[in-house]
Design a protein around this motif. Structure first.
Motif, PDB file in Angstrom:
ATOM      1  N   ASP A 109       0.851  -1.188   0.000  1.00 21.93           N
ATOM      2  CA  ASP A 109       0.000   0.000   0.000  1.00 21.93           C
ATOM      3  C   ASP A 109       0.889   1.242   0.000  1.00 21.93           C
ATOM      4  O   ASP A 109       2.121   1.151  -0.093  1.00 21.93           O
ATOM      5  CB  ASP A 109      -0.975  -0.014   1.181  1.00 21.93           C
ATOM      6  CG  ASP A 109      -0.284   0.078   2.541  1.00 21.93           C
ATOM      7  OD1 ASP A 109       0.906   0.459   2.590  1.00 21.93           O
ATOM      8  OD2 ASP A 109      -0.935  -0.232   3.562  1.00 21.93           O
TER       9      ASP A 109
ATOM     10  N   ARG B 146       2.978  -1.214   3.493  1.00 23.32           N
ATOM     11  CA  ARG B 146       2.463  -2.407   4.168  1.00 23.32           C
ATOM     12  C   ARG B 146       2.018  -3.453   3.147  1.00 23.32           C
ATOM     13  O   ARG B 146       1.672  -3.125   2.017  1.00 23.32           O
ATOM     14  CB  ARG B 146       1.248  -2.056   5.044  1.00 23.32           C
ATOM     15  CG  ARG B 146       1.517  -1.162   6.228  1.00 23.32           C
ATOM     16  CD  ARG B 146       0.245  -1.072   7.077  1.00 23.32           C
ATOM     17  NE  ARG B 146       0.385  -0.170   8.211  1.00 23.32           N
ATOM     18  CZ  ARG B 146       0.103   1.122   8.174  1.00 23.32           C
ATOM     19  NH1 ARG B 146      -0.350   1.667   7.038  1.00 23.32           N
ATOM     20  NH2 ARG B 146       0.262   1.870   9.243  1.00 23.32           N
TER      21      ARG B 146
ATOM     22  N   THR C 250      -0.927  -6.322   3.373  1.00 25.45           N
ATOM     23  CA  THR C 250      -2.013  -6.826   4.214  1.00 25.45           C
ATOM     24  C   THR C 250      -1.923  -8.340   4.348  1.00 25.45           C
ATOM     25  O   THR C 250      -1.248  -9.019   3.566  1.00 25.45           O
ATOM     26  CB  THR C 250      -3.380  -6.455   3.621  1.00 25.45           C
ATOM     27  OG1 THR C 250      -3.530  -7.138   2.358  1.00 25.45           O
ATOM     28  CG2 THR C 250      -3.498  -4.951   3.411  1.00 25.45           C
ATOM     29  N   ASP C 251      -2.633  -8.867   5.352  1.00 30.54           N
ATOM     30  CA  ASP C 251      -2.641 -10.321   5.556  1.00 30.54           C
ATOM     31  C   ASP C 251      -3.154 -11.044   4.317  1.00 30.54           C
ATOM     32  O   ASP C 251      -2.646 -12.107   3.943  1.00 30.54           O
ATOM     33  CB  ASP C 251      -3.518 -10.673   6.764  1.00 30.54           C
ATOM     34  CG  ASP C 251      -2.894 -10.219   8.077  1.00 30.54           C
ATOM     35  OD1 ASP C 251      -1.678  -9.930   8.081  1.00 30.54           O
ATOM     36  OD2 ASP C 251      -3.622 -10.146   9.092  1.00 30.54           O
TER      37      ASP C 251
ATOM     38  N   ASP D 206       8.164  -7.755   9.105  1.00 30.35           N
ATOM     39  CA  ASP D 206       6.749  -8.048   9.311  1.00 30.35           C
ATOM     40  C   ASP D 206       5.971  -7.633   8.067  1.00 30.35           C
ATOM     41  O   ASP D 206       6.205  -6.551   7.512  1.00 30.35           O
ATOM     42  CB  ASP D 206       6.218  -7.294  10.531  1.00 30.35           C
ATOM     43  CG  ASP D 206       6.933  -7.695  11.809  1.00 30.35           C
ATOM     44  OD1 ASP D 206       7.243  -8.894  11.943  1.00 30.35           O
ATOM     45  OD2 ASP D 206       7.195  -6.811  12.653  1.00 30.35           O
ATOM     46  N   TRP D 207       5.027  -8.467   7.655  1.00 30.49           N
ATOM     47  CA  TRP D 207       4.270  -8.192   6.437  1.00 30.49           C
ATOM     48  C   TRP D 207       3.510  -6.868   6.520  1.00 30.49           C
ATOM     49  O   TRP D 207       3.458  -6.110   5.551  1.00 30.49           O
ATOM     50  CB  TRP D 207       3.278  -9.331   6.165  1.00 30.49           C
ATOM     51  CG  TRP D 207       3.918 -10.637   5.817  1.00 30.49           C
ATOM     52  CD1 TRP D 207       4.213 -11.652   6.672  1.00 30.49           C
ATOM     53  CD2 TRP D 207       4.354 -11.067   4.522  1.00 30.49           C
ATOM     54  NE1 TRP D 207       4.803 -12.697   5.997  1.00 30.49           N
ATOM     55  CE2 TRP D 207       4.893 -12.370   4.672  1.00 30.49           C
ATOM     56  CE3 TRP D 207       4.332 -10.494   3.255  1.00 30.49           C
ATOM     57  CZ2 TRP D 207       5.408 -13.093   3.598  1.00 30.49           C
ATOM     58  CZ3 TRP D 207       4.843 -11.216   2.180  1.00 30.49           C
ATOM     59  CH2 TRP D 207       5.376 -12.494   2.353  1.00 30.49           C
ATOM     60  N   ASN D 208       2.916  -6.592   7.669  1.00 30.15           N
ATOM     61  CA  ASN D 208       2.060  -5.399   7.763  1.00 30.15           C
ATOM     62  C   ASN D 208       2.776  -4.195   8.362  1.00 30.15           C
ATOM     63  O   ASN D 208       2.141  -3.238   8.816  1.00 30.15           O
ATOM     64  CB  ASN D 208       0.799  -5.712   8.574  1.00 30.15           C
ATOM     65  CG  ASN D 208       1.124  -6.238   9.965  1.00 30.15           C
ATOM     66  OD1 ASN D 208       2.297  -6.311  10.343  1.00 30.15           O
ATOM     67  ND2 ASN D 208       0.096  -6.590  10.719  1.00 30.15           N
TER      68      ASN D 208
ATOM     69  N   THR E  84       5.057  -0.770   8.144  1.00 32.36           N
ATOM     70  CA  THR E  84       5.299   0.287   7.161  1.00 32.36           C
ATOM     71  C   THR E  84       6.788   0.351   6.838  1.00 32.36           C
ATOM     72  O   THR E  84       7.621  -0.252   7.529  1.00 32.36           O
ATOM     73  CB  THR E  84       4.855   1.652   7.709  1.00 32.36           C
ATOM     74  OG1 THR E  84       5.688   1.989   8.836  1.00 32.36           O
ATOM     75  CG2 THR E  84       3.400   1.623   8.141  1.00 32.36           C
TER      76      THR E  84
END
Length: 635
Positions: free
Chosen positions: A287, A291, A293-294, A326-328, A330
């Motif tokens: 995004d 990020r 998202t899951d 971490d995937w989410n 920033t």
């Protein structure tokens, strides 16, 4: 006398020109382009006191270029240029020692044919490629000396059942009366020669058994002619007592003994893999703040499982797959996390680097780990361009492994960790911080491999899968190596030594997705065994021969086909009407509650349909449904 033994009289019986040998796949990329195959001559050679053998050597003149040279070495030719060198293996196969050979591809008139010979000790020799006429002549020559039959189960596998023209069968008492060349071989290589001798004892014993059960006849001809595919399989496999059930009869004085049917599995399906994750696809998942998202993370994992990651993206994608990023998070959060982890890395590095010699004298465990790391660093992937010569990467590898000992005091360093580290170093391009924490993520996922008890449990799980997927293979393996020690290396270093550098990186990133189930690496291991089953069983390989043959598979296994087969086996398992609890537990499916048959509802009302089960698995794995949309067709 000694000079005669060193130079036995040699007679060339037959020769074929323009025979290619397929070059073994390198474990890593090389600076020099290695050809797929090398042209040479194949000869049938008779050597005094040594018997008759097939021998291939390259045409040196065809190798030479303006800046190229070659040098003869024992059993190989080294070809060198200014940019590098590679080894061309020679082929020397004792015809009396041939156990079987594989014919690769379809035997179409006029097309080249590829043959791989396997000898009694389980060794797979380099693959030969002959034209159709040469192939026919070679087979005719072998048939004059060997009794060959084509496997019923695998038409590409040809088995040697006996030797023609024997005055008598070799007796076990003949073994001490070996010629001098046997003693010379033993003095030079006692372990290899001893294993070869043991394998020959095994072969003689199996031949003696064959005398008691002579080949069946069909259509008036001998069992096993090369031109027939209809050889009766008359040997009954041994029956495990676990497969027997008894039914008492009140009106009779006997019990009816029946064999429980094996696990009923649906047919396997052909699955299709796709191209690797592209840069365009990867960018589309972020995004505006960086990020993922899951839902998009699950989609990335589906794509990676199906096709891997483009080489140019691995440096970033691996950090996510192994939990470094971490995937989410920033972009700003990732930057902050890296700064903290960098400080942690250099703090731990300073802890061990400031240990004084006086402290080290009183720290025996540390000395042992330090010495072992130094030894392994100087013998791990030294032929890879990144680590060859006096590369600075060796010092970095040493420091990374020493620092990991500070992070994980309990585990410390165990042999095999350096094998796992080198691909991460190559992808992270020498960045110490990124390499260290990505490697830590890898170690977190497979730390149990370095606990012998847990590793043996994984081998036991593989054995359980085999029990239900192929009981006959399980019984055969149990009779030779029930602990599956020949698979030990596969699991310890996650197939690192079985595939090339590029292939093992593709395999690892597929496994890191967690798709399509728990312990998918065990299905990969089983897929390799399934592919080799006929070679192992129909040749009656002993434990030593199985180990030798499995080790010889290194750098020859087709990764894409293996992954397709492993996934096909997974789909076969989840499509079974009743899957045992032990299998469900291994692949991560929920264990169903057992209920009495009288009060239990029908299957349709107490468990989900295959479609619902697939949806549930996708949801459990975090997938938005990619597996539902996956198209597969019956084989």
């Amino acid at each position: 006398m000694n000079s005669e033994l060193e130079k036995p009289e040699v007679t060339v019986i037959k020769c074929w020109d323009a025979v290619n040998v397929l070059m073994p796949k390198l474990a890593h990329s090389a600076a020099i382009a290695v050809p797929e195959k090398v042209i040479g001559s194949l000869s049938v050679v008779s050597k005094e006191r040594l018997g008759t053998s097939l021998e291939w050597s390259p045409w040196k003149e065809a190798l030479l270029s303006e800046d190229g040279t070659y040098a003869e070495q024992v059993n190989c030719t080294m070809f060198s240029t200014k940019t590098g060198s590679y080894r061309i293996p020679h082929v020397s196969i004792d015809i009396e020692d041939v156990k079987c050979f594989k014919v690769h591809g379809d035997e179409v008139d006029g097309a080249p044919v590829r043959l791989t010979f396997i000898t009694n000790d389980g060794t797979s020799h380099s693959t030969l490629e002959l034209d159709d006429m040469g192939y026919q002549e070679l087979i005719a020559f072998l048939q004059e000396r060997l009794m060959i039959e084509r496997s019923v189960k695998d038409p590409h596998l040809c088995l040697v059942r006996d030797r023609r023209g024997r005055q008598r069968r070799q007796d076990l008492y003949d073994i001490p009366n070996q010629s001098a060349h046997f003693l010379q071989r033993f003095a030079k290589s006692p372990v290899t020669t001893a294993f070869l001798g043991l394998s020959k004892v095994h072969s003689m014993l199996m031949t003696a058994v064959d005398v008691l059960a002579p080949p069946m006849m069909e259509d008036g001809g001998p069992h096993g002619a090369m031109d027939t595919h209809r050889i009766p399989d008359f040997q009954l496999p041994p029956i495990s007592m676990n497969n027997l059930q008894t039914t008492s009869n009140d009106d009779q004085d006997f019990e009816v003994i029946s064999i429980k049917p094996p696990l009923e599995l649906p047919p396997r399906h052909t699955v299709h893999r796709r191209a690797p994750l592209t840069a365009t696809e990867w960018k589309s998942f972020f995004d505006s703040e960086g990020r993922i998202t899951d839902e998009h993370a699950a989609e990335v994992k589906d794509i990676v499982f199906r096709g891997g990651v483009d080489v140019s993206l691995r440096k970033e994608v691996w950090k996510y797959l192994l939990g470094y990023y971490d995937w989410n998070a920033t972009m700003e959060e990732r930057r902050g996390k890296r700064e903290l982890l960098a400080a942690d890395y250099y703090r731990m590095k300073s802890q061990w680097s400031t240990i004084s010699p006086e402290q080290e004298k009183r720290f025996s465990i540390w000395r042992e780990r330090k010495d072992l790391i130094e030894k392994d660093v100087h013998r791990t992937d030294r032929n890879h361009p990144f680590f060859e010569g006096k590369s600075a990467a060796l010092k970095v590898m040493n420091e990374l492994l020493m620092t990991y000992c500070m992070l994980n005091f309990d585990l410390g360093y165990v042999q095999g960790m350096s094998d796992l580290l080198t691909p991460v170093m190559v992808i992270m391009e020498g960045d110490e911080v990124d390499t260290f924490w990505t490697f830590c993520g890898l170690m977190d996922s497979i730390t149990h491999n370095f606990d012998m008890e847990k590793l043996m449990k994984e081998l036991d799980h593989l054995s359980t899968l085999m029990k239900y997927l192929d009981p006959s293979l399980k019984r055969y393996i149990d009779a030779n190596d029930p602990k599956l020690y020949f698979c030990f290396r596969w699991l310890l270093v996650h197939f690192k030594r079985e595939f090339s550098f590029e292939d093992v990186m593709r395999l690892w990133e597929v496994l890191w997705t967690g798709r399509p189930c728990k312990n998918f690496h065990l299905l990969v291991a089983y897929a390799i065994l399934d592919t080799e089953k006929n070679t192992l069983v129909e040749n009656k390989f002993s434990s030593t021969e199985i180990l030798r043959h499995i080790n010889d598979l290194a750098m020859t296994i087709n990764l894409e086909k293996t992954l397709e087969l492993a996934e096909s086996i997974y789909l076969q398992l989840i499509g079974a009407e009743e899957l045992p609890s032990s299998i469900r537990k291994i692949i991560g499916l929920p264990i169903r509650q057992e209920s009495s048959s009288e009060n239990s509802p029908s299957r349709s009302s107490r468990e989900p349909s295959k479609a619902t089960e697939s949806q549930r698995l996708n949801k459990t794995a975090g997938s938005p449904g990619a597996f539902e949309d996956h198209v597969f067709e019956s084989s």
